[in-house]
Scaffold this motif. Sequence first.
Motif, PDB file in Angstrom:
ATOM      1  N   SER A   1     -10.743  -1.830 -15.421  1.00 34.90           N
ATOM      2  CA  SER A   1     -10.640  -1.616 -13.965  1.00 34.90           C
ATOM      3  C   SER A   1     -11.030  -0.174 -13.606  1.00 34.90           C
ATOM      4  O   SER A   1     -10.192   0.627 -13.235  1.00 34.90           O
ATOM      5  CB  SER A   1      -9.238  -1.951 -13.447  1.00 34.90           C
ATOM      6  OG  SER A   1      -8.207  -1.385 -14.219  1.00 34.90           O
ATOM      7  N   PRO A   2     -12.328   0.139 -13.705  1.00 30.32           N
ATOM      8  CA  PRO A   2     -12.778   1.532 -13.625  1.00 30.32           C
ATOM      9  C   PRO A   2     -12.683   2.200 -12.258  1.00 30.32           C
ATOM     10  O   PRO A   2     -12.705   3.436 -12.184  1.00 30.32           O
ATOM     11  CB  PRO A   2     -14.244   1.445 -14.063  1.00 30.32           C
ATOM     12  CG  PRO A   2     -14.656   0.057 -13.699  1.00 30.32           C
ATOM     13  CD  PRO A   2     -13.443  -0.791 -13.942  1.00 30.32           C
ATOM     14  N   TYR A   3     -12.556   1.404 -11.175  1.00 32.41           N
ATOM     15  CA  TYR A   3     -12.598   2.008  -9.842  1.00 32.41           C
ATOM     16  C   TYR A   3     -11.209   2.091  -9.198  1.00 32.41           C
ATOM     17  O   TYR A   3     -10.483   1.097  -9.132  1.00 32.41           O
ATOM     18  CB  TYR A   3     -13.537   1.215  -8.937  1.00 32.41           C
ATOM     19  CG  TYR A   3     -14.939   1.123  -9.487  1.00 32.41           C
ATOM     20  CD1 TYR A   3     -15.748   2.258  -9.555  1.00 32.41           C
ATOM     21  CD2 TYR A   3     -15.447  -0.079  -9.972  1.00 32.41           C
ATOM     22  CE1 TYR A   3     -17.026   2.193 -10.073  1.00 32.41           C
ATOM     23  CE2 TYR A   3     -16.733  -0.155 -10.491  1.00 32.41           C
ATOM     24  CZ  TYR A   3     -17.515   0.984 -10.547  1.00 32.41           C
ATOM     25  OH  TYR A   3     -18.782   0.911 -11.073  1.00 32.41           O
ATOM     26  N   ARG A   4     -10.852   3.278  -8.731  1.00 24.83           N
ATOM     27  CA  ARG A   4      -9.547   3.491  -8.090  1.00 24.83           C
ATOM     28  C   ARG A   4      -9.356   2.544  -6.910  1.00 24.83           C
ATOM     29  O   ARG A   4      -8.277   2.002  -6.697  1.00 24.83           O
ATOM     30  CB  ARG A   4      -9.418   4.937  -7.597  1.00 24.83           C
ATOM     31  CG  ARG A   4      -9.400   5.973  -8.706  1.00 24.83           C
ATOM     32  CD  ARG A   4      -9.099   7.369  -8.158  1.00 24.83           C
ATOM     33  NE  ARG A   4      -9.354   8.375  -9.182  1.00 24.83           N
ATOM     34  CZ  ARG A   4     -10.366   9.221  -9.151  1.00 24.83           C
ATOM     35  NH1 ARG A   4     -11.217   9.214  -8.129  1.00 24.83           N
ATOM     36  NH2 ARG A   4     -10.536  10.089 -10.132  1.00 24.83           N
ATOM     37  N   GLU A   5     -10.395   2.373  -6.129  1.00 28.89           N
ATOM     38  CA  GLU A   5     -10.314   1.536  -4.933  1.00 28.89           C
ATOM     39  C   GLU A   5      -9.866   0.116  -5.284  1.00 28.89           C
ATOM     40  O   GLU A   5      -9.054  -0.484  -4.581  1.00 28.89           O
ATOM     41  CB  GLU A   5     -11.682   1.495  -4.251  1.00 28.89           C
ATOM     42  CG  GLU A   5     -11.722   0.644  -2.994  1.00 28.89           C
ATOM     43  CD  GLU A   5     -13.114   0.593  -2.380  1.00 28.89           C
ATOM     44  OE1 GLU A   5     -13.204   0.613  -1.148  1.00 28.89           O
ATOM     45  OE2 GLU A   5     -14.109   0.517  -3.137  1.00 28.89           O
ATOM     46  N   ASP A   6     -10.376  -0.408  -6.387  1.00 34.24           N
ATOM     47  CA  ASP A   6     -10.029  -1.771  -6.786  1.00 34.24           C
ATOM     48  C   ASP A   6      -8.577  -1.864  -7.252  1.00 34.24           C
ATOM     49  O   ASP A   6      -7.874  -2.838  -6.956  1.00 34.24           O
ATOM     50  CB  ASP A   6     -10.950  -2.241  -7.908  1.00 34.24           C
ATOM     51  CG  ASP A   6     -12.407  -2.293  -7.474  1.00 34.24           C
ATOM     52  OD1 ASP A   6     -12.659  -2.364  -6.257  1.00 34.24           O
ATOM     53  OD2 ASP A   6     -13.283  -2.256  -8.347  1.00 34.24           O
ATOM     54  N   ARG A   7      -8.127  -0.844  -7.967  1.00 33.61           N
ATOM     55  CA  ARG A   7      -6.731  -0.848  -8.424  1.00 33.61           C
ATOM     56  C   ARG A   7      -5.785  -0.733  -7.235  1.00 33.61           C
ATOM     57  O   ARG A   7      -4.728  -1.368  -7.210  1.00 33.61           O
ATOM     58  CB  ARG A   7      -6.511   0.297  -9.420  1.00 33.61           C
ATOM     59  CG  ARG A   7      -7.381   0.178 -10.683  1.00 33.61           C
ATOM     60  CD  ARG A   7      -6.961   1.128 -11.780  1.00 33.61           C
ATOM     61  NE  ARG A   7      -7.047   2.523 -11.447  1.00 33.61           N
ATOM     62  CZ  ARG A   7      -8.082   3.320 -11.736  1.00 33.61           C
ATOM     63  NH1 ARG A   7      -9.164   2.828 -12.353  1.00 33.61           N
ATOM     64  NH2 ARG A   7      -8.055   4.598 -11.423  1.00 33.61           N
ATOM     65  N   GLU A   8      -6.172   0.051  -6.248  1.00 30.37           N
ATOM     66  CA  GLU A   8      -5.337   0.192  -5.057  1.00 30.37           C
ATOM     67  C   GLU A   8      -5.338  -1.093  -4.224  1.00 30.37           C
ATOM     68  O   GLU A   8      -4.341  -1.419  -3.581  1.00 30.37           O
ATOM     69  CB  GLU A   8      -5.813   1.378  -4.212  1.00 30.37           C
ATOM     70  CG  GLU A   8      -5.511   2.733  -4.850  1.00 30.37           C
ATOM     71  CD  GLU A   8      -4.030   2.898  -5.186  1.00 30.37           C
ATOM     72  OE1 GLU A   8      -3.182   2.681  -4.294  1.00 30.37           O
ATOM     73  OE2 GLU A   8      -3.716   3.223  -6.347  1.00 30.37           O
ATOM     74  N   LEU A   9      -6.445  -1.814  -4.266  1.00 24.82           N
ATOM     75  CA  LEU A   9      -6.507  -3.094  -3.572  1.00 24.82           C
ATOM     76  C   LEU A   9      -5.468  -4.063  -4.146  1.00 24.82           C
ATOM     77  O   LEU A   9      -4.777  -4.762  -3.410  1.00 24.82           O
ATOM     78  CB  LEU A   9      -7.911  -3.690  -3.716  1.00 24.82           C
ATOM     79  CG  LEU A   9      -8.204  -5.016  -2.999  1.00 24.82           C
ATOM     80  CD1 LEU A   9      -9.661  -5.047  -2.540  1.00 24.82           C
ATOM     81  CD2 LEU A   9      -7.931  -6.217  -3.913  1.00 24.82           C
ATOM     82  N   VAL A  10      -5.342  -4.076  -5.474  1.00 25.61           N
ATOM     83  CA  VAL A  10      -4.342  -4.945  -6.115  1.00 25.61           C
ATOM     84  C   VAL A  10      -2.936  -4.474  -5.760  1.00 25.61           C
ATOM     85  O   VAL A  10      -2.055  -5.277  -5.445  1.00 25.61           O
ATOM     86  CB  VAL A  10      -4.523  -4.980  -7.645  1.00 25.61           C
ATOM     87  CG1 VAL A  10      -3.442  -5.844  -8.289  1.00 25.61           C
ATOM     88  CG2 VAL A  10      -5.900  -5.516  -8.012  1.00 25.61           C
TER      89      VAL A  10
END
Length: 200
Positions: free
Chosen positions: A109-118
Amino acid sequence: MNRKVQNIVWHESSITKQERRGLNKHHSFILWFTGLSASGKSSVANALARALHEQGKQAFVLDGDNIRHGLNKDLGFNEQNRKENIRRIGEVSKLLVESGQIVLTAFISPYREDRELVRALVSKDEFIEIYVKCSIEECERRDPKGLYKKARNQEIPHFTGISAPYEEPLNPEIVLDTEVLSIDECVSTLINALTKKGFI
């Protein structure tokens, strides 16, 4: 608005999340392990799952490679596909939290934006970001699957840390430095943290 979306209505379950947690006798939440390939995400997640199981806790591991054998086998590794990969996993993780389980996800999960989306999919006390910290040099030295060697030989495009970016977490709840800590030490650190929070 899409006609399909217009005609879909959420159906409430006859059993609540709180009731499922009561039956399991523990909180339900996501432990989101993020880090470079070969940093130790899957190893630590699976060791923790075993420890939780032996304590009678309901825990399930969602592993990046395993998920791509089924649910996400239609996705590649470019940025758009990586984002969709994490979006789907986030939704599955949310369902497992609703079912009263402890969810351990091992994804680069390399992108911060994607982790924050979860993180935004669930309540504040249902998401813990765990940065499995390990230098690219050490990960490349380990290289258990031979992926770094292939990436260096340009046999694998979009490889995180080599030809694709990895955005380190800015404020992870827990950092596990696997160049210093053994798997057992990582598990002990996590068990202590979860116990202190009253989650298990």
